[in-house]
Design a protein around this motif. Structure first.
Motif, PDB file in Angstrom:
ATOM      1  N   PHE A 119       0.187  -0.432  -4.925  1.00  0.00           N
ATOM      2  CA  PHE A 119      -0.837   0.553  -5.021  1.00  0.00           C
ATOM      3  C   PHE A 119      -0.280   1.914  -4.703  1.00  0.00           C
ATOM      4  O   PHE A 119       0.357   2.255  -3.593  1.00  0.00           O
ATOM      5  CB  PHE A 119      -1.823   0.087  -3.918  1.00  0.00           C
ATOM      6  CG  PHE A 119      -3.240   1.150  -4.132  1.00  0.00           C
ATOM      7  CD1 PHE A 119      -4.217   0.900  -4.885  1.00  0.00           C
ATOM      8  CD2 PHE A 119      -3.095   2.329  -3.228  1.00  0.00           C
ATOM      9  CE1 PHE A 119      -5.315   1.678  -4.774  1.00  0.00           C
ATOM     10  CE2 PHE A 119      -4.002   2.956  -3.063  1.00  0.00           C
ATOM     11  CZ  PHE A 119      -5.347   2.944  -3.900  1.00  0.00           C
ATOM     12  N   ASP A 120      -0.540   2.969  -5.580  1.00  0.00           N
ATOM     13  CA  ASP A 120       0.051   4.334  -5.205  1.00  0.00           C
ATOM     14  C   ASP A 120      -0.675   5.214  -6.370  1.00  0.00           C
ATOM     15  O   ASP A 120      -1.593   4.607  -6.948  1.00  0.00           O
ATOM     16  CB  ASP A 120       1.123   4.227  -5.597  1.00  0.00           C
ATOM     17  CG  ASP A 120       2.071   5.513  -4.669  1.00  0.00           C
ATOM     18  OD1 ASP A 120       1.889   6.597  -5.179  1.00  0.00           O
ATOM     19  OD2 ASP A 120       2.815   5.172  -3.666  1.00  0.00           O
ATOM     20  N   GLN A 121      -0.246   6.272  -6.347  1.00  0.00           N
ATOM     21  CA  GLN A 121      -0.977   7.380  -7.362  1.00  0.00           C
ATOM     22  C   GLN A 121      -0.699   6.997  -8.921  1.00  0.00           C
ATOM     23  O   GLN A 121       0.415   6.410  -8.935  1.00  0.00           O
ATOM     24  CB  GLN A 121      -0.888   8.687  -6.956  1.00  0.00           C
ATOM     25  CG  GLN A 121      -0.981   9.117  -5.488  1.00  0.00           C
ATOM     26  CD  GLN A 121      -0.788  10.420  -5.160  1.00  0.00           C
ATOM     27  OE1 GLN A 121      -1.346  11.337  -5.429  1.00  0.00           O
ATOM     28  NE2 GLN A 121       0.286  10.718  -4.322  1.00  0.00           N
ATOM     29  N   VAL A 153       0.846  -1.294   0.022  1.00  0.00           N
ATOM     30  CA  VAL A 153       0.022  -0.163   0.041  1.00  0.00           C
ATOM     31  C   VAL A 153       0.904   1.338   0.140  1.00  0.00           C
ATOM     32  O   VAL A 153       1.730   1.320   0.995  1.00  0.00           O
ATOM     33  CB  VAL A 153      -1.028   0.124   1.132  1.00  0.00           C
ATOM     34  CG1 VAL A 153      -1.785   0.900   1.366  1.00  0.00           C
ATOM     35  CG2 VAL A 153      -1.708  -1.131   1.488  1.00  0.00           C
ATOM     36  N   LEU A 154       0.690   2.373  -0.889  1.00  0.00           N
ATOM     37  CA  LEU A 154       1.476   3.450  -1.049  1.00  0.00           C
ATOM     38  C   LEU A 154       2.850   3.084  -1.251  1.00  0.00           C
ATOM     39  O   LEU A 154       3.713   3.344  -0.541  1.00  0.00           O
ATOM     40  CB  LEU A 154       1.289   4.286   0.317  1.00  0.00           C
ATOM     41  CG  LEU A 154       0.159   5.392   0.322  1.00  0.00           C
ATOM     42  CD1 LEU A 154      -1.037   4.701   0.042  1.00  0.00           C
ATOM     43  CD2 LEU A 154       0.353   6.204   1.317  1.00  0.00           C
ATOM     44  N   GLY A 155       2.994   2.028  -2.296  1.00  0.00           N
ATOM     45  CA  GLY A 155       4.462   1.346  -2.600  1.00  0.00           C
ATOM     46  C   GLY A 155       5.282   2.306  -3.653  1.00  0.00           C
ATOM     47  O   GLY A 155       6.207   1.741  -3.975  1.00  0.00           O
ATOM     48  N   GLY A 187      -4.736   4.563  -7.495  1.00  0.00           N
ATOM     49  CA  GLY A 187      -6.016   4.773  -6.568  1.00  0.00           C
ATOM     50  C   GLY A 187      -5.598   5.706  -5.582  1.00  0.00           C
ATOM     51  O   GLY A 187      -4.554   6.152  -5.319  1.00  0.00           O
ATOM     52  N   ASP A 188      -6.671   5.980  -4.606  1.00  0.00           N
ATOM     53  CA  ASP A 188      -6.545   6.772  -3.514  1.00  0.00           C
ATOM     54  C   ASP A 188      -6.859   5.918  -2.269  1.00  0.00           C
ATOM     55  O   ASP A 188      -8.103   5.612  -2.146  1.00  0.00           O
ATOM     56  CB  ASP A 188      -7.448   7.885  -3.562  1.00  0.00           C
ATOM     57  CG  ASP A 188      -7.527   9.002  -2.343  1.00  0.00           C
ATOM     58  OD1 ASP A 188      -6.773   8.684  -1.460  1.00  0.00           O
ATOM     59  OD2 ASP A 188      -8.137   9.954  -2.598  1.00  0.00           O
ATOM     60  N   ALA A 189      -5.864   5.764  -1.525  1.00  0.00           N
ATOM     61  CA  ALA A 189      -5.992   5.066  -0.272  1.00  0.00           C
ATOM     62  C   ALA A 189      -7.007   5.453   0.751  1.00  0.00           C
ATOM     63  O   ALA A 189      -7.520   4.703   1.552  1.00  0.00           O
ATOM     64  CB  ALA A 189      -4.808   4.778   0.249  1.00  0.00           C
ATOM     65  N   MET A 249       2.845   9.820   8.387  1.00  0.00           N
ATOM     66  CA  MET A 249       2.465  10.663   7.617  1.00  0.00           C
ATOM     67  C   MET A 249       1.155  11.473   7.508  1.00  0.00           C
ATOM     68  O   MET A 249       0.602  12.310   7.039  1.00  0.00           O
ATOM     69  CB  MET A 249       2.865  10.539   5.969  1.00  0.00           C
ATOM     70  CG  MET A 249       4.088  10.166   5.974  1.00  0.00           C
ATOM     71  SD  MET A 249       5.264  11.328   6.136  1.00  0.00           S
ATOM     72  CE  MET A 249       6.798  10.369   6.357  1.00  0.00           C
ATOM     73  N   TYR A 250       0.121  10.807   8.188  1.00  0.00           N
ATOM     74  CA  TYR A 250      -1.203  11.278   8.335  1.00  0.00           C
ATOM     75  C   TYR A 250      -1.677  11.394   9.871  1.00  0.00           C
ATOM     76  O   TYR A 250      -0.991  10.646  10.681  1.00  0.00           O
ATOM     77  CB  TYR A 250      -2.248   9.938   7.763  1.00  0.00           C
ATOM     78  CG  TYR A 250      -2.018   9.880   6.334  1.00  0.00           C
ATOM     79  CD1 TYR A 250      -2.648  10.781   5.518  1.00  0.00           C
ATOM     80  CD2 TYR A 250      -1.082   9.079   5.746  1.00  0.00           C
ATOM     81  CE1 TYR A 250      -2.570  10.432   4.069  1.00  0.00           C
ATOM     82  CE2 TYR A 250      -1.014   8.785   4.406  1.00  0.00           C
ATOM     83  CZ  TYR A 250      -1.768   9.613   3.601  1.00  0.00           C
ATOM     84  OH  TYR A 250      -1.508   9.611   2.155  1.00  0.00           O
ATOM     85  N   ASP A 251      -2.637  12.426   9.889  1.00  0.00           N
ATOM     86  CA  ASP A 251      -3.412  12.585  11.202  1.00  0.00           C
ATOM     87  C   ASP A 251      -4.417  11.396  11.374  1.00  0.00           C
ATOM     88  O   ASP A 251      -4.738  10.488  10.467  1.00  0.00           O
ATOM     89  CB  ASP A 251      -4.237  13.765  11.261  1.00  0.00           C
ATOM     90  CG  ASP A 251      -3.407  15.196  11.014  1.00  0.00           C
ATOM     91  OD1 ASP A 251      -2.274  14.866  11.643  1.00  0.00           O
ATOM     92  OD2 ASP A 251      -3.715  16.004  10.513  1.00  0.00           O
TER      93      ASP A 251
HETATM   94  C1  LIG Z   1       6.199   8.190   2.156  1.00  0.00           C
HETATM   95  S1  LIG Z   1       6.202   7.473   0.554  1.00  0.00           S
HETATM   96  C2  LIG Z   1       5.732   5.759   0.951  1.00  0.00           C
HETATM   97  C3  LIG Z   1       6.868   5.120   1.210  1.00  0.00           C
HETATM   98  C4  LIG Z   1       6.787   3.573   0.704  1.00  0.00           C
HETATM   99  N1  LIG Z   1       5.650   2.794   1.130  1.00  0.00           N
HETATM  100  C5  LIG Z   1       8.216   3.032   1.031  1.00  0.00           C
HETATM  101  O1  LIG Z   1       7.968   1.992   1.716  1.00  0.00           O
HETATM  102  O2  LIG Z   1       9.194   3.776   0.689  1.00  0.00           O
HETATM  103  C6  LIG Z   1       4.636   8.127   0.261  1.00  0.00           C
HETATM  104  C7  LIG Z   1       3.843   7.283  -1.237  1.00  0.00           C
HETATM  105  O3  LIG Z   1       2.378   7.479  -0.662  1.00  0.00           O
HETATM  106  C8  LIG Z   1       1.851   7.997  -1.814  1.00  0.00           C
HETATM  107  N2  LIG Z   1       0.363   8.186  -1.540  1.00  0.00           N
HETATM  108  C9  LIG Z   1       0.220   9.538  -0.763  1.00  0.00           C
HETATM  109  N3  LIG Z   1      -1.089   9.708  -0.344  1.00  0.00           N
HETATM  110  C10 LIG Z   1      -1.664   8.596  -1.432  1.00  0.00           C
HETATM  111  C11 LIG Z   1      -3.089   8.349  -1.385  1.00  0.00           C
HETATM  112  N4  LIG Z   1      -3.879   9.127  -0.669  1.00  0.00           N
HETATM  113  N5  LIG Z   1      -3.167   7.201  -2.071  1.00  0.00           N
HETATM  114  C12 LIG Z   1      -2.164   6.595  -2.786  1.00  0.00           C
HETATM  115  N6  LIG Z   1      -1.196   6.845  -2.611  1.00  0.00           N
HETATM  116  C13 LIG Z   1      -0.679   7.860  -1.839  1.00  0.00           C
HETATM  117  C14 LIG Z   1       2.660   9.044  -2.660  1.00  0.00           C
HETATM  118  O4  LIG Z   1       2.526   8.863  -4.058  1.00  0.00           O
HETATM  119  C15 LIG Z   1       4.027   8.235  -2.368  1.00  0.00           C
HETATM  120  O5  LIG Z   1       4.470   7.186  -3.152  1.00  0.00           O
END
Ligand SMILES: C[S@@+](CC[C@H](N)C(=O)[O-])C[C@H]1O[C@@H](n2cnc3c(N)ncnc32)[C@H](O)[C@@H]1O
Length: 343
Positions: A191-193, A166-168, A218-220, A239-241
Motif C-alpha cells: 500500500f503506497d501512493q 503499509v507504506l511499502g 491510497g492515503d494511509a 516520520m509522523y507526529d
Molecule cells: C519511509 S518510506 C517507507 C519505508 C518502507 N516501508 C520500507 O520499509 O522501506 C515512506 C513511504 O511512505 C509513503 N507515504 C508517505 N505518506 C503516505 C501516505 N499518507 N499514504 C500512503 N503512503 C505514504 C511514501 O510514498 C514512501 O514510499
C-alpha cells in the motif's frame, strides 16, 4: 563543537584519495603524496594532523612518511559501509542543517527547498533529485540488507495469510514476505501512493511473485483496505507526529481481521535518554526534522506501546537485535514491536 570539523577533515582524506594512495604505497612523504592526490604538500600536512593524532594514519618520525595506522585493520566491507554513511551525511545533512531552525519553525525541510528548489520530504526528493537519490540510495540498500533478514525472523506469518505492507514503497517488503514467509494461499499487498504502482508491479514481475503480490494505492491517513491478517509498518512511524501516528494506527486496526497482528519496525530512543552508549538523540532529531521530514521523530518503546494500546491493540512482543550482530559504527537502534488487534 569539533564534530563537524573532525567529520570534514576525515572525510576529505578519503575524498582526496589519500587513504587509497597510502594503501597502495605506504611510506610516502607529504612531498610525494601531495602531487599524487593533487594537493599542495603543506595543505596535506595540515589535513593529516588529525588522522595521525587519532592513529588512523601513522607517521614515521624519521622519514616523515605516512602509512595506514588503525585504518589498515578495518575490513573493506566495514570501511565501505562507514563511507556510505559518511557520504549521506556530507550530501544529505551538512548543508541542509544550516536551515534546521527554519525547518523546525516551518515543519518542512527548508534545506531541500534552498538547495534543490524541492518542496517535500527527502523520500519524495530522492525520486526526483539525482544527488539526493545517489547519497541516500546506497545507504538505504545497506540498511535494508542488514535489517530485513533479522526483521523477517522476528515475527510469524500464518499459512495462507493476507498481509498488507503499509507504506511499502516500491514493493521490497512484499517481495521478501512472499519469498521468506511462503505458504500455499499467501497473499501480500503493498500500500503506497499511486506513483509507486508501476515500479512496484515491475519489481513483483522481476522477482516472479506477481501471482502472490498486489498493489493498492491510497492515503494511509484517510483509510486502508480491509480484511488482512498481518500488517507490516516498516520504517515510517517515526516520520509522523503523534496525532498522525494515532490516525494511521486506528486505520490499521480497521484493516485487520479480529485477532490480526500488526508488526512495527522502528528506530527507538532508549527509555533512559541519558544513556551515554546510545546515539539516537545525537542523530535523529536533526536528521528527521532538518533533512528528511520537517516533522515527526522517534519515541521510546514505551510510548509506541502505549499508542498501540490506545488504538485497540495488545502488545505481544518487542524484539531487539542481538548486540553481537550490531557493528560498532551503527548509530541506528531499531526494534520490532508486535501487537494483536483486540476485539
Ligand atoms: C519511509 S518510506 C517507507 C519505508 C518502507 N516501508 C520500507 O520499509 O522501506 C515512506 C513511504 O511512505 C509513503 N507515504 C508517505 N505518506 C503516505 C501516505 N499518507 N499514504 C500512503 N503512503 C505514504 C511514501 O510514498 C514512501 O514510499
Amino acid at each position: 563543537m569539533v564534530g563537524p570539523a573532525r567529520f570534514a577533515t576525515l572525510h576529505t582524506c578519503f575524498d582526496l584519495g589519500v587513504v587509497d594512495a597510502l594503501r597502495k604505497e605506504p611510506g610516502l612523504t607529504a612531498a610525494e603524496l601531495g602531487p599524487a592526490v593533487g594537493v599542495k604538500p603543506e595543505a596535506l600536512e595540515q589535513l593529516l594532523r588529525l588522522p595521525v593524532k587519532e592513529g588512523f594514519l601513522a607517521q614515521d618520525p624519521d622519514t616523515g612518511g605516512y602509512a595506514l595506522g588503525t585504518l589498515a585493520e578495518v575490513p573493506d566491507k566495514d570501511l565501505q559501509r562507514v563511507l556510505t554513511f559518511m557520504g549521506m551525511v556530507k550530501t544529505g545533512m551538512l548543508r541542509q542543517l544550516y536551515w534546521l531552525a527554519d525547518s523546525v519553525r516551518s515543519g518542512s525541510v527548508v534545506g531541500l527547498k534552498e538547495l534543490y528548489g524541492f518542496d517535500g520530504t527527502m523520500f519524495a526528493a530522492a525520486a526526483h533529485v539525482p544527488e539526493v537519490r545517489d547519497a541516500w540510495g546506497p545507504l538505504a540498500q545497506n540498511e535494508t540488507a542488514s535489517v530485513y533478514p533479522w526483521f523477517f525472523r522476528s515475527f510469524d506469518v500464518p499459512a495462507g495469510a493476507r498481509v498488507l505492507d503499509v507504506l511499502g514503497g516500491p514493493g521490497l517488503g512484499s517481495i521478501m514476505t512472499a519469498q521468506l514467509k511462503a505458504s500455499p494461499g499467501l497473499r501480500v499487498t503493498t500500500f503506497d501512493q499511486p506513483f509507486f504502482e508501476a515500479e512496484c508491479r515491475r519489481n513483483f514481475a522481476a522477482q516472479g511473485v506477481e501471482e502472490q503480490c498486489d498493489f493498492v494505492a491510497g492515503d494511509a491517513l484517510r483509510s486502508l483496505p480491509g480484511g488482512y491478517d498481518v500488517l507490516l509498518l516498516k520504517h515510517f512511524v517515526d516520520m509522523y507526529d503523534r496525532e498522525d501516528v494515532l490516525t494511521i494506527l486506528r486505520n490499521c486496526r480497521q484493516a485487520l481481521v479480529p485477532g490480526g497482528t500488526i508488526v512495527v519496525l522502528a528506530p527507538v530512543y532508549p527509555e533512559d535518554i541519558t544513556d551515554p552508549a546510545d546515539y539516537q538523540a545525537d542523530f535523529f532529531p536533526a536528521y528527521i526534522l532538518g533533512c528528511v521530514m520537517g516533522r515527526g521523530g522517534l519515541q521510546p518503546v514505551s510510548t509506541y506501546s502505549s499508542w498501540l494500546e490506545e488504538c485497540g491493540f495488545e502488545v505481544t512482543g518487542v524484539t531487539a537485535k542481538d548486540p553481537a550482530d550490531i557493528p560498532p559504527d551503527a548509530i541506528i537502534n531499531r526494534v520490532v514491536i508486535t501487537a494483536r488487534r483486540r476485539d
